[in-house]
Design a protein around this motif. Structure first.
Motif, PDB file in Angstrom:
ATOM      1  N   VAL A 158     -10.797  21.915 -36.427  1.00 12.22           N
ATOM      2  CA  VAL A 158     -11.356  22.646 -37.563  1.00 12.22           C
ATOM      3  C   VAL A 158     -11.245  24.163 -37.401  1.00 12.22           C
ATOM      4  CG1 VAL A 158     -13.448  23.061 -38.927  1.00 12.22           C
ATOM      5  CG2 VAL A 158     -12.909  20.751 -38.111  1.00 12.22           C
ATOM      6  N   PHE A 159     -11.544  24.677 -36.210  1.00 12.74           N
ATOM      7  CA  PHE A 159     -11.572  26.125 -36.013  1.00 12.74           C
ATOM      8  C   PHE A 159     -10.271  26.815 -36.415  1.00 12.74           C
ATOM      9  CE2 PHE A 159     -10.781  29.838 -33.314  1.00 12.74           C
ATOM     10  CZ  PHE A 159     -11.866  30.636 -33.646  1.00 12.74           C
ATOM     11  N   PRO A 160      -9.102  26.343 -35.956  1.00 13.08           N
ATOM     12  CA  PRO A 160      -7.863  27.035 -36.361  1.00 13.08           C
ATOM     13  C   PRO A 160      -7.643  27.012 -37.873  1.00 13.08           C
ATOM     14  CG  PRO A 160      -7.457  25.605 -34.482  1.00 13.08           C
ATOM     15  CD  PRO A 160      -8.820  25.261 -34.993  1.00 13.08           C
ATOM     16  N   VAL A 215       0.008  31.271 -40.821  1.00  9.36           N
ATOM     17  CA  VAL A 215       0.252  29.834 -40.736  1.00  9.36           C
ATOM     18  C   VAL A 215       1.058  29.527 -39.476  1.00  9.36           C
ATOM     19  CG1 VAL A 215       1.433  27.871 -41.797  1.00  9.36           C
ATOM     20  CG2 VAL A 215       0.110  29.424 -43.230  1.00  9.36           C
ATOM     21  N   ALA A 216       2.131  30.292 -39.258  1.00  4.99           N
ATOM     22  CA  ALA A 216       2.954  30.096 -38.056  1.00  4.99           C
ATOM     23  C   ALA A 216       2.175  30.441 -36.789  1.00  4.99           C
ATOM     24  CB  ALA A 216       4.226  30.941 -38.153  1.00  4.99           C
ATOM     25  N   SER A 217       1.356  31.485 -36.851  1.00  2.00           N
ATOM     26  CA  SER A 217       0.609  31.922 -35.672  1.00  2.00           C
ATOM     27  C   SER A 217      -0.469  30.924 -35.279  1.00  2.00           C
ATOM     28  CB  SER A 217      -0.038  33.285 -35.943  1.00  2.00           C
ATOM     29  OG  SER A 217       0.928  34.271 -36.223  1.00  2.00           O
ATOM     30  N   TYR A 218      -1.163  30.371 -36.259  1.00  2.00           N
ATOM     31  CA  TYR A 218      -2.305  29.516 -35.938  1.00  2.00           C
ATOM     32  C   TYR A 218      -1.894  28.160 -35.405  1.00  2.00           C
ATOM     33  CZ  TYR A 218      -6.124  32.556 -37.070  1.00  2.00           C
ATOM     34  OH  TYR A 218      -7.042  33.568 -37.023  1.00  2.00           O
ATOM     35  N   PHE A 219      -0.627  27.844 -35.505  1.00  3.80           N
ATOM     36  CA  PHE A 219      -0.166  26.634 -34.827  1.00  3.80           C
ATOM     37  C   PHE A 219      -0.363  26.787 -33.317  1.00  3.80           C
ATOM     38  CE2 PHE A 219       2.119  22.873 -36.312  1.00  3.80           C
ATOM     39  CZ  PHE A 219       2.367  22.232 -35.109  1.00  3.80           C
ATOM     40  N   VAL A 226      -0.662  14.748 -27.880  1.00  4.47           N
ATOM     41  CA  VAL A 226      -0.929  14.052 -29.150  1.00  4.47           C
ATOM     42  C   VAL A 226      -1.987  14.803 -29.950  1.00  4.47           C
ATOM     43  CG1 VAL A 226      -1.893  11.944 -30.156  1.00  4.47           C
ATOM     44  CG2 VAL A 226      -0.187  11.790 -28.348  1.00  4.47           C
ATOM     45  N   THR A 227      -3.006  15.336 -29.277  1.00  5.11           N
ATOM     46  CA  THR A 227      -4.034  16.126 -29.972  1.00  5.11           C
ATOM     47  C   THR A 227      -3.420  17.346 -30.645  1.00  5.11           C
ATOM     48  OG1 THR A 227      -5.739  15.410 -28.407  1.00  5.11           O
ATOM     49  CG2 THR A 227      -6.188  17.400 -29.692  1.00  5.11           C
ATOM     50  N   ILE A 228      -2.550  18.044 -29.931  1.00  2.00           N
ATOM     51  CA  ILE A 228      -1.883  19.218 -30.499  1.00  2.00           C
ATOM     52  C   ILE A 228      -1.040  18.820 -31.708  1.00  2.00           C
ATOM     53  CG2 ILE A 228      -0.062  20.922 -30.068  1.00  2.00           C
ATOM     54  CD1 ILE A 228      -1.146  21.074 -27.165  1.00  2.00           C
ATOM     55  N   ALA A 229      -0.319  17.720 -31.589  1.00  2.00           N
ATOM     56  CA  ALA A 229       0.524  17.279 -32.702  1.00  2.00           C
ATOM     57  C   ALA A 229      -0.307  16.948 -33.936  1.00  2.00           C
ATOM     58  CB  ALA A 229       1.345  16.060 -32.274  1.00  2.00           C
ATOM     59  N   LEU A 244      -2.303  18.593 -39.264  1.00  2.00           N
ATOM     60  CA  LEU A 244      -3.442  18.787 -40.164  1.00  2.00           C
ATOM     61  C   LEU A 244      -3.488  20.232 -40.670  1.00  2.00           C
ATOM     62  CD1 LEU A 244      -5.992  17.628 -41.464  1.00  2.00           C
ATOM     63  CD2 LEU A 244      -7.247  18.224 -39.371  1.00  2.00           C
ATOM     64  N   LEU A 245      -3.224  21.197 -39.784  1.00  2.00           N
ATOM     65  CA  LEU A 245      -3.209  22.597 -40.191  1.00  2.00           C
ATOM     66  C   LEU A 245      -2.145  22.848 -41.259  1.00  2.00           C
ATOM     67  CD1 LEU A 245      -3.677  25.691 -38.012  1.00  2.00           C
ATOM     68  CD2 LEU A 245      -1.607  25.570 -39.382  1.00  2.00           C
ATOM     69  N   LEU A 246      -0.956  22.274 -41.077  1.00  2.00           N
ATOM     70  CA  LEU A 246       0.113  22.473 -42.055  1.00  2.00           C
ATOM     71  C   LEU A 246      -0.198  21.785 -43.379  1.00  2.00           C
ATOM     72  CD1 LEU A 246       3.307  22.073 -39.831  1.00  2.00           C
ATOM     73  CD2 LEU A 246       2.167  24.169 -40.546  1.00  2.00           C
TER      74      LEU A 246
END
Length: 248
Positions: free
Chosen positions: A31-33, A62-66, A114-117, A122-124
């Motif tokens: 959620v935070f990002p 958007v690119a940075s928060y990944f 897997v968490t990062i993926a 979700l962010l995108l």
């Protein structure tokens, strides 16, 4: 399938079942990002600006928060998860159960990646209807930065979790490392508007290297080969140390 491989796969499955039981850190990663991306991306608007290398500021974030997802996983989620295991004696029980020495490091690497993926997707998904997802100009370089950066920070997270004595201390140290990395290396103001001292501090942060390797080829504003080599070296060293520290 050998008995050691079967045991390792059982441990990986067990870790995937246990990860959602820590909702606070998992929520922080998921959620935070997204919340920060929506707020800061909206604050700078969508008009190309020189401070953002003449790109759309909202898509810059958007690119940075990944990479903020990567840092949140490696510096907060995993250290707290592993340190809580140490407190409860879970690692000793894994060793007594006869799991291969390498299996725990493999399980944590799998959970972290897997968490990062999932968090990145979700962010995108959230960003797409709000700011749009910027087109990827150099997919190979972006994927290289993403994979190497993820491995590096997941390994750093495993290493921190095996060094810190408690979940509370892991949370404190993790946040202490995360906040300046977040503000100076990915989610804060663009480097061009930072003061010289602050910019120099940001330049030596590992998250800055990872962000450059993803954001610049993604937006078509650079090919940061030096940063990619630094991230690759960090991934190798951190993985070796984490594997040694987490051996059961």
């Amino acid at each position: 399938m050998s008995s050691s491989t079967s045991a390792a796969l059982r441990l990986v499955r067990a870790e995937f079942r246990l990860a959602p039981r820590d909702p606070m850190t998992l929520t922080f990663v998921l959620v935070f990002p997204i919340v920060c991306m929506l707020i800061i991306g909206g604050a700078f608007g969508t008009t190309p600006d020189r401070a953002f290398n003449n790109t759309n500021p909202s898509q810059w974030y958007v690119a940075s928060y990944f990479t903020v997802v990567i840092a949140a996983t490696g510096l907060v989620m995993l250290p707290v998860h592993l340190a809580s295991y140490r407190e409860r004696g879970v690692l000793r029980r894994f060793a007594a159960a006869g799991f291969p020495r390498w299996s725990f490091a493999l399980a944590e690497l799998a959970v972290g990646l897997v968490t990062i993926a999932l968090a990145g997707v979700l962010l995108l998904v959230v960003a797409a209807p709000v700011y749009g997802v910027p087109p990827v100009h150099a997919l190979g370089r972006v994927l290289a930065g993403l994979v190497l950066g993820s491995i590096a920070f997941v390994s750093l997270g495993v290493l921190l979790g095996t060094l810190l004595p408690s979940a509370r201390s892991a949370q404190a140290v993790g946040l202490l490392l995360f906040v300046p990395s977040f503000l100076l290396g990915a989610g804060g103001p663009p480097p061009k508007v930072m003061g010289s001292v602050v910019k120099h501090v940001g330049d030596v942060l590992p998250l800055t290297w990872v962000t450059r390797t993803i954001r610049e080829p993604w937006l078509g504003i650079g090919t940061p080969t030096a940063s990619l080599l630094l991230v690759a070296a960090l991934a190798v060293v951190a993985t070796a140390l984490a594997a040694r520290r987490s051996a059961l």
